[in-house]
Design an enzyme around this catalytic site. Structure first.
Site, PDB file in Angstrom:
ATOM      1  N   ALA A  11      31.969  50.418  28.712  1.00 41.61           N
ATOM      2  CA  ALA A  11      30.532  50.467  28.427  1.00 41.61           C
ATOM      3  C   ALA A  11      29.700  50.002  29.621  1.00 41.61           C
ATOM      4  O   ALA A  11      28.579  50.473  29.831  1.00 41.61           O
ATOM      5  CB  ALA A  11      30.224  49.599  27.218  1.00 41.61           C
ATOM      6  N   ASP A  69      37.044  56.180  38.845  1.00 41.16           N
ATOM      7  CA  ASP A  69      38.143  55.227  38.930  1.00 41.16           C
ATOM      8  C   ASP A  69      37.825  54.263  40.071  1.00 41.16           C
ATOM      9  O   ASP A  69      37.370  54.679  41.136  1.00 41.16           O
ATOM     10  CB  ASP A  69      39.498  55.911  39.162  1.00 41.16           C
ATOM     11  CG  ASP A  69      40.644  55.029  38.661  1.00 41.16           C
ATOM     12  OD1 ASP A  69      40.518  54.450  37.561  1.00 41.16           O
ATOM     13  OD2 ASP A  69      41.659  54.892  39.373  1.00 41.16           O
ATOM     14  N   PHE A 154      30.543  42.575  35.219  1.00 43.40           N
ATOM     15  CA  PHE A 154      31.772  42.631  34.424  1.00 43.40           C
ATOM     16  C   PHE A 154      32.970  42.585  35.371  1.00 43.40           C
ATOM     17  O   PHE A 154      32.801  42.560  36.600  1.00 43.40           O
ATOM     18  CB  PHE A 154      31.803  43.902  33.554  1.00 43.40           C
ATOM     19  CG  PHE A 154      31.951  45.180  34.335  1.00 43.40           C
ATOM     20  CD1 PHE A 154      30.870  45.763  34.970  1.00 43.40           C
ATOM     21  CD2 PHE A 154      33.194  45.817  34.442  1.00 43.40           C
ATOM     22  CE1 PHE A 154      31.004  46.946  35.690  1.00 43.40           C
ATOM     23  CE2 PHE A 154      33.337  47.011  35.155  1.00 43.40           C
ATOM     24  CZ  PHE A 154      32.231  47.563  35.786  1.00 43.40           C
ATOM     25  N   GLY A 155      34.166  42.597  34.791  1.00 36.66           N
ATOM     26  CA  GLY A 155      35.400  42.644  35.589  1.00 36.66           C
ATOM     27  C   GLY A 155      35.466  41.525  36.615  1.00 36.66           C
ATOM     28  O   GLY A 155      35.319  40.342  36.285  1.00 36.66           O
ATOM     29  N   TYR A 156      35.652  41.904  37.873  1.00 36.25           N
ATOM     30  CA  TYR A 156      35.823  40.939  38.957  1.00 36.25           C
ATOM     31  C   TYR A 156      34.487  40.473  39.561  1.00 36.25           C
ATOM     32  O   TYR A 156      34.479  39.796  40.590  1.00 36.25           O
ATOM     33  CB  TYR A 156      36.678  41.563  40.069  1.00 36.25           C
ATOM     34  CG  TYR A 156      38.115  41.865  39.688  1.00 36.25           C
ATOM     35  CD1 TYR A 156      39.157  41.010  40.072  1.00 36.25           C
ATOM     36  CD2 TYR A 156      38.445  43.005  38.957  1.00 36.25           C
ATOM     37  CE1 TYR A 156      40.477  41.294  39.746  1.00 36.25           C
ATOM     38  CE2 TYR A 156      39.764  43.298  38.621  1.00 36.25           C
ATOM     39  CZ  TYR A 156      40.767  42.440  39.015  1.00 36.25           C
ATOM     40  OH  TYR A 156      42.075  42.714  38.689  1.00 36.25           O
ATOM     41  N   ASP A 157      33.369  40.839  38.977  1.00 35.39           N
ATOM     42  CA  ASP A 157      32.061  40.510  39.572  1.00 35.39           C
ATOM     43  C   ASP A 157      31.854  39.014  39.851  1.00 35.39           C
ATOM     44  O   ASP A 157      31.196  38.668  40.838  1.00 35.39           O
ATOM     45  CB  ASP A 157      30.918  41.042  38.690  1.00 35.39           C
ATOM     46  CG  ASP A 157      30.695  42.539  38.885  1.00 35.39           C
ATOM     47  OD1 ASP A 157      31.219  43.100  39.869  1.00 35.39           O
ATOM     48  OD2 ASP A 157      29.999  43.147  38.056  1.00 35.39           O
ATOM     49  N   ARG A 184      30.050  51.628  42.962  1.00 32.32           N
ATOM     50  CA  ARG A 184      29.697  52.639  41.948  1.00 32.32           C
ATOM     51  C   ARG A 184      28.305  53.187  42.211  1.00 32.32           C
ATOM     52  O   ARG A 184      28.060  54.385  42.068  1.00 32.32           O
ATOM     53  CB  ARG A 184      29.779  52.045  40.530  1.00 32.32           C
ATOM     54  CG  ARG A 184      29.479  53.068  39.422  1.00 32.32           C
ATOM     55  CD  ARG A 184      29.884  52.585  38.052  1.00 32.32           C
ATOM     56  NE  ARG A 184      31.298  52.232  38.048  1.00 32.32           N
ATOM     57  CZ  ARG A 184      31.760  50.997  38.167  1.00 32.32           C
ATOM     58  NH1 ARG A 184      30.935  49.970  38.251  1.00 32.32           N
ATOM     59  NH2 ARG A 184      33.052  50.758  38.208  1.00 32.32           N
TER      60      ARG A 184
HETATM   61  P1  ITT Z   1      37.853  53.678  32.370  1.00 31.73           P
HETATM   62  O1  ITT Z   1      37.802  53.908  30.891  1.00 31.73           O
HETATM   63  O2  ITT Z   1      36.711  54.317  33.093  1.00 31.73           O
HETATM   64  O3  ITT Z   1      39.201  54.020  32.975  1.00 31.73           O
HETATM   65  P2  ITT Z   1      38.504  50.985  33.156  1.00 31.73           P
HETATM   66  O4  ITT Z   1      37.868  49.653  32.853  1.00 31.73           O
HETATM   67  O5  ITT Z   1      39.953  51.189  32.804  1.00 31.73           O
HETATM   68  O6  ITT Z   1      37.590  52.098  32.528  1.00 31.73           O
HETATM   69  P3  ITT Z   1      39.136  51.331  35.963  1.00 31.73           P
HETATM   70  O7  ITT Z   1      40.530  51.786  35.706  1.00 31.73           O
HETATM   71  O8  ITT Z   1      38.335  52.068  36.977  1.00 31.73           O
HETATM   72  O9  ITT Z   1      38.239  51.319  34.652  1.00 31.73           O
HETATM   73  O10 ITT Z   1      39.093  49.776  36.220  1.00 31.73           O
HETATM   74  C1  ITT Z   1      39.478  49.132  37.329  1.00 31.73           C
HETATM   75  C2  ITT Z   1      39.332  47.655  37.199  1.00 31.73           C
HETATM   76  O11 ITT Z   1      38.284  47.276  38.090  1.00 31.73           O
HETATM   77  C3  ITT Z   1      38.985  47.051  35.836  1.00 31.73           C
HETATM   78  O12 ITT Z   1      39.681  45.821  35.718  1.00 31.73           O
HETATM   79  C4  ITT Z   1      37.498  46.776  35.929  1.00 31.73           C
HETATM   80  O13 ITT Z   1      37.111  45.650  35.181  1.00 31.73           O
HETATM   81  C5  ITT Z   1      37.318  46.510  37.415  1.00 31.73           C
HETATM   82  N1  ITT Z   1      36.016  46.973  37.866  1.00 31.73           N
HETATM   83  C6  ITT Z   1      35.583  48.269  37.882  1.00 31.73           C
HETATM   84  N2  ITT Z   1      34.321  48.325  38.333  1.00 31.73           N
HETATM   85  C7  ITT Z   1      33.941  47.050  38.598  1.00 31.73           C
HETATM   86  C8  ITT Z   1      32.754  46.471  39.063  1.00 31.73           C
HETATM   87  O14 ITT Z   1      31.679  47.196  39.321  1.00 31.73           O
HETATM   88  N3  ITT Z   1      32.712  45.134  39.212  1.00 31.73           N
HETATM   89  C9  ITT Z   1      33.797  44.385  38.941  1.00 31.73           C
HETATM   90  N4  ITT Z   1      34.953  44.848  38.472  1.00 31.73           N
HETATM   91  C10 ITT Z   1      35.031  46.176  38.305  1.00 31.73           C
END
Ligand code: ITT
Length: 201
Positions: A11, A69, A154-157, A184
């Site tokens: 999301a 991706d 989110f994620g590694y931010d 992105r």
């Molecule tokens: P999809 O449904 O689009 O595949 P996903 O979360 O599995 O979603 P990815 O395989 O591209 O997406 O994820 C790669 C990892 O990188 C995942 O752990 C994300 O949390 C992290 N990530 C992706 N974009 C990020 C961002 O802008 N900032 C921080 N972490 C990010």
């Protein structure tokens, strides 16, 4: 208004891309088109995975589609986790796949004795439109911080500080400020430019 489907279950990604593309496009999610299955991501490159996701939706749902991706490439780890970024923690015994806290703990532990903390985020967007496939790339260079900071993103931010932000993590920036310089954001701007040049009148 032109409709596009983004092949993602994330999301946050959807929100970032919608913000950048603005009101000229309606971006539908997988939920919006009734796609609830887990789309395979088994390629060994970001390009391969992005294409795999977009092609899957194009083939099974008959709609034009794009997918993103994203990978984090850490120099002290020889470019890892790269294509394994979402699963990095779980591959090393930290939590489950896609668990952001576990991924961050794993990354910080691996870098405890590292001499350099330079890294980059790389996003590849794949667009599958009819029988045409196009790729767009966005990269942001930065550093892995020693501790998580900030509440946004989110994620590694919380541990990624882009060079342009002078020590601030993505998680400490507004959504607009992150989008302006992020992996992105950069890939999506190229994608938007392509769409505006190729729009059917
Ligand atoms: P999809 O449904 O689009 O595949 P996903 O979360 O599995 O979603 P990815 O395989 O591209 O997406 O994820 C790669 C990892 O990188 C995942 O752990 C994300 O949390 C992290 N990530 C992706 N974009 C990020 C961002 O802008 N900032 C921080 N972490 C990010």
């Amino acid at each position: 208004m032109k409709e596009l489907v983004m092949a993602t279950n994330n999301a946050h990604k959807l929100e970032e891309v919608r913000q950048i593309l603005g009101s000229a496009f309606t971006v539908k999610s997988l939920n919006d088109i009734g796609c609830t299955e887990d789309i395979p991501e088994t390629a060994d490159t970001l390009e391969g995975n992005a294409l795999q996701k977009a092609r899957y939706v194009h083939e099974h749902y008959g709609v034009d589609c794009f997918a993103d991706d994203t990978g984090l490439e850490v120099d002290a780890l020889g470019g890892a986790p790269g294509v394994f970024t979402a699963r990095f923690g779980s591959m090393h015994g930290y939590g489950k796949s896609h668990d952001a806290n576990a991924n961050i703990r794993c990354l910080l532990d691996k870098l405890v004795n590292a001499e350099t903390r330079t890294a980059r985020f790389r996003t590849v967007i794949a667009l599958v439109q009819g029988d045409k496939e196009t790729l767009f790339e966005g990269i942001v260079e930065g550093q892995i911080l020693p501790q998580p900071v900030g509440e946004g993103g989110f994620g590694y931010d919380p541990v990624f500080a882009p060079l342009e932000a002078h020590g601030m993590a993505f998680a400490q920036m507004s959504a607009e400020a992150k989008n302006a310089i992020s992996h992105r954001g950069r890939a999506t701007k190229k994608f938007a430019e392509h769409l505006s040049l190729n729009i059917e009148h």
